[in-house]
Scaffold this motif. Structure first.
Motif, short mmCIF file in Angstrom:
data_model
loop_
_atom_site.label_atom_id
_atom_site.label_comp_id
_atom_site.label_asym_id
_atom_site.label_seq_id
_atom_site.Cartn_x
_atom_site.Cartn_y
_atom_site.Cartn_z
N GLU A 178 -1.19 -29.43 24.81
CA GLU A 178 -1.19 -27.98 24.94
C GLU A 178 -1.10 -27.39 23.53
O GLU A 178 -0.46 -27.96 22.64
N ILE A 179 -1.76 -26.27 23.33
CA ILE A 179 -1.75 -25.55 22.06
C ILE A 179 -1.00 -24.24 22.27
O ILE A 179 -1.38 -23.43 23.11
N ILE A 180 0.08 -24.07 21.51
CA ILE A 180 0.91 -22.87 21.62
C ILE A 180 0.76 -22.08 20.33
O ILE A 180 1.19 -22.54 19.26
N VAL A 181 0.15 -20.92 20.38
CA VAL A 181 0.00 -20.04 19.23
C VAL A 181 1.09 -18.98 19.31
O VAL A 181 1.14 -18.21 20.28
N VAL A 182 1.97 -18.95 18.31
CA VAL A 182 3.05 -17.96 18.27
C VAL A 182 2.71 -16.93 17.21
O VAL A 182 2.73 -17.22 16.01
N ASP A 183 2.36 -15.75 17.65
CA ASP A 183 1.99 -14.64 16.77
C ASP A 183 3.27 -13.91 16.34
O ASP A 183 3.92 -13.25 17.14
N ASP A 184 3.58 -14.02 15.07
CA ASP A 184 4.84 -13.48 14.54
C ASP A 184 4.64 -12.03 14.07
O ASP A 184 4.86 -11.70 12.91
N GLY A 185 4.19 -11.18 15.00
CA GLY A 185 4.05 -9.76 14.69
C GLY A 185 2.89 -9.42 13.79
O GLY A 185 2.99 -8.50 12.96
N SER A 186 1.76 -10.10 13.94
CA SER A 186 0.60 -9.85 13.09
C SER A 186 0.10 -8.42 13.25
O SER A 186 0.15 -7.83 14.35
N THR A 187 -0.44 -7.89 12.17
CA THR A 187 -1.01 -6.53 12.18
C THR A 187 -2.52 -6.56 11.95
O THR A 187 -3.14 -5.50 11.85
N ASP A 188 -3.11 -7.75 11.87
CA ASP A 188 -4.55 -7.86 11.67
C ASP A 188 -5.20 -8.22 13.01
O ASP A 188 -4.68 -7.86 14.07
N ARG A 189 -6.31 -8.94 13.00
CA ARG A 189 -7.06 -9.26 14.22
C ARG A 189 -6.63 -10.58 14.86
O ARG A 189 -7.35 -11.15 15.67
N LYS A 224 -9.91 -14.85 22.39
CA LYS A 224 -11.16 -15.57 22.62
C LYS A 224 -10.91 -16.98 23.12
O LYS A 224 -11.79 -17.60 23.71
N PHE A 225 -9.71 -17.50 22.86
CA PHE A 225 -9.35 -18.85 23.30
C PHE A 225 -8.34 -18.80 24.46
O PHE A 225 -7.61 -19.77 24.69
N GLN A 226 -8.30 -17.69 25.18
CA GLN A 226 -7.23 -17.47 26.15
C GLN A 226 -7.15 -18.54 27.23
O GLN A 226 -6.06 -18.81 27.77
N ASP A 227 -8.26 -19.18 27.57
CA ASP A 227 -8.24 -20.22 28.60
C ASP A 227 -7.90 -21.59 28.02
O ASP A 227 -7.83 -22.57 28.77
N GLN A 228 -7.71 -21.66 26.72
CA GLN A 228 -7.50 -22.95 26.07
C GLN A 228 -6.15 -23.05 25.34
O GLN A 228 -5.78 -24.13 24.90
N ILE A 229 -5.45 -21.94 25.19
CA ILE A 229 -4.19 -21.93 24.47
C ILE A 229 -3.13 -21.16 25.25
O ILE A 229 -3.45 -20.41 26.17
N HIS A 230 -1.90 -21.33 24.86
CA HIS A 230 -0.79 -20.50 25.34
C HIS A 230 -0.43 -19.58 24.18
O HIS A 230 0.08 -20.03 23.16
N TYR A 231 -0.70 -18.29 24.33
CA TYR A 231 -0.47 -17.31 23.27
C TYR A 231 0.84 -16.58 23.52
O TYR A 231 1.09 -16.08 24.62
N ILE A 232 1.69 -16.55 22.50
CA ILE A 232 2.98 -15.88 22.59
C ILE A 232 3.07 -14.88 21.43
O ILE A 232 2.81 -15.24 20.28
N TYR A 233 3.44 -13.66 21.75
CA TYR A 233 3.65 -12.64 20.71
C TYR A 233 5.15 -12.37 20.58
O TYR A 233 5.88 -12.30 21.58
N GLN A 234 5.60 -12.25 19.34
CA GLN A 234 6.97 -11.83 19.08
C GLN A 234 6.97 -10.84 17.92
O GLN A 234 6.11 -10.92 17.04
N PRO A 235 7.92 -9.91 17.87
CA PRO A 235 8.07 -9.07 16.69
C PRO A 235 8.33 -9.95 15.46
O PRO A 235 8.90 -11.04 15.59
N ASN A 236 7.92 -9.48 14.31
CA ASN A 236 8.01 -10.29 13.10
C ASN A 236 9.45 -10.73 12.82
O ASN A 236 10.34 -9.90 12.64
N GLN A 237 9.67 -12.05 12.82
CA GLN A 237 10.99 -12.62 12.58
C GLN A 237 10.95 -13.77 11.60
O GLN A 237 11.99 -14.33 11.25
N GLY A 238 9.77 -14.19 11.18
CA GLY A 238 9.67 -15.28 10.22
C GLY A 238 9.25 -16.59 10.87
O GLY A 238 9.29 -16.75 12.10
N PRO A 239 8.84 -17.57 10.05
CA PRO A 239 8.28 -18.82 10.57
C PRO A 239 9.27 -19.66 11.36
O PRO A 239 8.89 -20.34 12.31
#
Length: 258
Positions: free
Chosen positions: A44-55, A62-77
């Motif tokens: 499984e591929i887990i992409v953790v978006d740490d509050g990005s402001t770009d695209r 575009k990879f929604q059926d292939q990854i688990h996407y998680i968004y969080q407010p910016n907190q650091g790596p």
């Protein structure tokens, strides 16, 4: 959804790959495709978006059926990786920073090694440092050349970890904005986590102007002093109650290129 596109092989470890990303629109698609190019299952591929402001979110979609996407407010790596671990279903964990790449076939080789050696908690490969070629335009951003010889050192993306190791060592310290990987590896060493190095390149560590460590070079050096003090404080608090690590710290972590 997670990218479990094939029936799991009961002889293989289920691997969760965690990709922390902050404003990584330039690299995210290539990172996901690089992981998929490992052709490893179950995965499984887990992409953790740490509050990005770009695209970043748009590209992840575009990879929604292939990854688990998680968004969080910016907190650091550290917080992003911890969030990924907490949501991971795998028996083994791997990390890939969004601007780095893996050598083809390493997940299979390293997972097979962990299956064959149940006493090993971490299997690590070598790092090939890459530098962006000078004088290129933004459209040629992915053109890198190798510098130095492959080496062993602290880099989370150069290893595969049993999930159980994090139960023993703990997660990454979210208060640390740099050297969080060094702090974690020191704690793994203190806990006598058995780590084996396979002498083949696993990680292509791509250095460029947007690297966090390049932007904060002085802070990184200062952070190392804090990490070492933490280590000394832990030793003092434990006294003689805990056995000493079985190998030296330089042997455990390796050495950076000169």
């Amino acid at each position: 959804m997670n990218n479990l596109t094939e029936m799991p092989n009961t002889n293989s470890l289920f691997i969760s790959v965690i990709v922390p990303v902050y404003n990584g629109q330039r690299f995210l698609a290539q990172a996901i495709e690089n992981i998929q190019g490992q052709k490893y299952q179950p995965l499984e591929i887990i992409v953790v978006d740490d509050g990005s402001t770009d695209r970043t979110a748009e590209i992840a979609h575009k990879f929604q059926d292939q990854i688990h996407y998680i968004y969080q407010p910016n907190q650091g790596p550290s917080a992003a990786r911890n969030h990924g671990i907490e949501n991971a279903r795998g028996e083994a964990i791997a990390f890939l920073d969004v601007d780095d790449l893996w050598e083809e076939g390493v997940l299979t080789e390293f997972a097979d090694y962990l299956v064959a050696h149940p006493q090993v908690g971490i299997v690590q490969g070598l790092i090939q440092q890459m530098q962006r070629s000078p004088g290129l335009s933004e459209n040629d951003f992915y053109q890198f050349k190798s510098i130095f010889q492959p080496y062993q050192f602290i880099n989370l993306g150069s290893a595969l970890y049993r999930r159980s190791v994090f139960d023993q060592v703990g997660l990454f310290d979210p208060k640390l904005q740099d050297n969080e990987d060094t702090d974690w590896f020191i704690r793994a060493w203190e806990n006598n986590i058995h780590k084996v190095v396979i002498p083949r390149v696993m990680l292509y560590y791509q250095k460029h102007d947007q690297n966090m460590t390049r932007q904060q070079k002085d802070l990184v050096h200062f952070g190392m002093l804090k990490i070492y003090k933490r280590h000394i404080d832990r030793l003092r608090s434990q006294g003689n109650e805990k056995p000493s690590p079985s190998v030296s710290w330089p042997s455990y972590c390796g050495q950076p290129p000169e």
